[in-house]
Design a protein around this motif. Structure first.
Motif, PDB file in Angstrom:
ATOM      1  N   MET A   9      72.450  86.116  18.373  1.00 52.98           N
ATOM      2  CA  MET A   9      72.102  85.346  17.186  1.00 52.98           C
ATOM      3  C   MET A   9      73.195  84.295  16.989  1.00 52.98           C
ATOM      4  O   MET A   9      74.243  84.566  16.404  1.00 52.98           O
ATOM      5  CB  MET A   9      72.005  86.270  15.970  1.00 52.98           C
ATOM      6  N   GLY A  10      72.969  83.096  17.517  1.00 55.96           N
ATOM      7  CA  GLY A  10      73.983  82.060  17.524  1.00 55.96           C
ATOM      8  C   GLY A  10      73.879  81.094  16.362  1.00 55.96           C
ATOM      9  O   GLY A  10      73.076  81.276  15.434  1.00 55.96           O
ATOM     10  N   SER A  11      74.662  80.040  16.432  1.00 56.22           N
ATOM     11  CA  SER A  11      74.703  79.046  15.356  1.00 56.22           C
ATOM     12  C   SER A  11      73.451  78.185  15.313  1.00 56.22           C
ATOM     13  O   SER A  11      73.065  77.693  14.252  1.00 56.22           O
ATOM     14  CB  SER A  11      75.925  78.139  15.542  1.00 56.22           C
ATOM     15  N   HIS A  12      72.829  78.002  16.466  1.00 59.33           N
ATOM     16  CA  HIS A  12      71.683  77.101  16.562  1.00 59.33           C
ATOM     17  C   HIS A  12      70.435  77.812  17.082  1.00 59.33           C
ATOM     18  O   HIS A  12      69.324  77.475  16.689  1.00 59.33           O
ATOM     19  CB  HIS A  12      72.032  75.939  17.487  1.00 59.33           C
ATOM     20  N   THR A  13      70.645  78.797  17.947  1.00 66.50           N
ATOM     21  CA  THR A  13      69.544  79.439  18.648  1.00 66.50           C
ATOM     22  C   THR A  13      69.702  80.950  18.638  1.00 66.50           C
ATOM     23  O   THR A  13      70.813  81.464  18.722  1.00 66.50           O
ATOM     24  CB  THR A  13      69.503  78.956  20.119  1.00 66.50           C
ATOM     25  N   MET A 164      75.939  71.552  17.258  1.00 66.13           N
ATOM     26  CA  MET A 164      75.325  71.317  15.954  1.00 66.13           C
ATOM     27  C   MET A 164      76.364  70.965  14.902  1.00 66.13           C
ATOM     28  O   MET A 164      76.180  70.038  14.101  1.00 66.13           O
ATOM     29  CB  MET A 164      74.524  72.551  15.507  1.00 66.13           C
ATOM     30  N   VAL A 165      77.481  71.691  14.891  1.00 70.77           N
ATOM     31  CA  VAL A 165      78.528  71.427  13.901  1.00 70.77           C
ATOM     32  C   VAL A 165      79.077  70.006  14.065  1.00 70.77           C
ATOM     33  O   VAL A 165      79.282  69.289  13.073  1.00 70.77           O
ATOM     34  CB  VAL A 165      79.659  72.468  14.041  1.00 70.77           C
ATOM     35  N   LEU A 166      79.306  69.569  15.286  1.00 74.35           N
ATOM     36  CA  LEU A 166      79.820  68.215  15.534  1.00 74.35           C
ATOM     37  C   LEU A 166      78.796  67.152  15.161  1.00 74.35           C
ATOM     38  O   LEU A 166      79.152  66.094  14.630  1.00 74.35           O
ATOM     39  CB  LEU A 166      80.218  68.067  17.006  1.00 74.35           C
ATOM     40  N   THR A 167      77.532  67.423  15.436  1.00 75.55           N
ATOM     41  CA  THR A 167      76.481  66.470  15.071  1.00 75.55           C
ATOM     42  C   THR A 167      76.451  66.264  13.561  1.00 75.55           C
ATOM     43  O   THR A 167      76.387  65.124  13.069  1.00 75.55           O
ATOM     44  CB  THR A 167      75.108  66.972  15.560  1.00 75.55           C
TER      45      THR A 167
END
Length: 312
Positions: A9-13, A164-167
């Motif tokens: 269970m990751g930050s984006h996916t 995602m965090v950098l975006t």
């Protein structure tokens, strides 16, 4: 049947791997892979460090789908891991308790160092690399985990560099402007030089994660949905090819990346930032190319599970 499963269970996916244990009890054969975007980093409050209720609901729906698949395959043992922004969230325990209540799945948040070691284990086994030197990195939505085994011995770290965090932090325009890209690259370079272990040995640099897989797909002209480990593990991506992809994407909007490059919405939004991290990391390592591995944390977690390692 002796079927096992791992969930990341990751930050984006969110991803799942179901596998059949071989007769030796130490190895396995993949049966099913599933993945869905859960966008936890997109909803994450970086100031209060809190995960949102929307993110909880979205994640629970995905995990219920995973549970149905595991029930169909009669899975008997499960290791479910939370990474990225979940482990740093102030409301992590409440979030995971809500996930357990809604899905019945007990998910354990693991450290960045543990994530790196499990990822390295999965990637190295897939490429049949048994001895150092090697450098493995896993670029995710919230962080990049690295395992470096060179002249200074084994070093493991988790870098705050996620696609995602950098975006969210740097690329607010679509497409991003020159100042936004300059700020992004400067930030990436600074963090890499401050936190990334040096790798002076002559050994392979191995990349895992959605960005690396997407870069492979762009180079081969295939879709992300068609990718499988047996097709891409060990494939070499040169720094020149990666930087060419970066330049191709720079002037494109998200919609154009979907239309012209064949990316899905979730990957098109964050691939530019992710590719920038891969490019700058290879430059820092003085590496002309990387080896792709689609095997990573999911496989490493199953190998550890078969050895009796406990989580939680």
């Amino acid at each position: 049947m002796n079927h096992i499963a791992s969930i990341d269970m990751g930050s984006h996916t969110a991803r799942m791997l179901i596998a059949r244990v071989n007769e030796d009890g130490r190895t396995f054969e993949p049966l099913l892979r599933k993945r869905s975007y859960i966008y936890l980093a997109k909803d994450f409050d970086p100031v209060l460090k809190r995960l949102s209720t929307v993110g909880s609901s979205r994640t629970s729906a995905v995990l219920r789908d995973f549970s149905e698949a595991m029930e169909h395959w009669q899975v008997t043992r499960i290791v479910a891991i939370a990474t990225g922004v979940v482990r740093e969230a102030a409301n992590r325990d409440d979030f995971l308790a809500e996930i357990l209540k809604k899905t019945g799945l007990a998910v354990t948040a693991i450290s960045g160092e543990k994530e790196a070691l499990l990822t390295g284990r999965g990637a190295l086994q897939a490429l049949n690399i048994k001895t150092p030197p090697f450098f493995v990195f896993d670029l995710g939505g919230g962080t990049t985990e690295v395992v470096c085994h060179g002249k200074e011995g084994l070093m493991v770290d988790s870098l705050p560099l996620g696609a995602m965090v950098l975006t969210r932090a740097f690329l607010s325009s679509d497409p991003p402007g020159h100042k936004e890209m300059t700020g992004l690259l400067k930030h990436i370079d600074q963090l890499i030089h401050e936190k990334c272990p040096a790798f002076e040995a002559r050994g392979p640099v191995i990349g895992t994660g959605g960005t690396v897989a997407a870069l492979y797909a762009l180079q081969k002209g295939t879709s992300l949905s068609a990718l499988a480990p047996e097709k891409i593990n060990g494939f070499s991506l040169s720094l020149f090819e990666i930087e060419a992809c970066l330049e191709k994407m720079r002037p494109l909007t998200t919609a154009q990346r979907i239309e012209r490059l064949g990316l899905d919405q979730g990957r098109a939004q964050i691939l530019l930032a992710g590719t920038a991290v891969v490019s700058r990391l290879l430059q820092y390592l003085n590496a002309g190319a990387l080896l792709v591995s689609m095997n990573d944390l999911l496989e490493g977690a199953l190998l550890a599970l078969l050895e009796g390692e406990q989580y939680g």
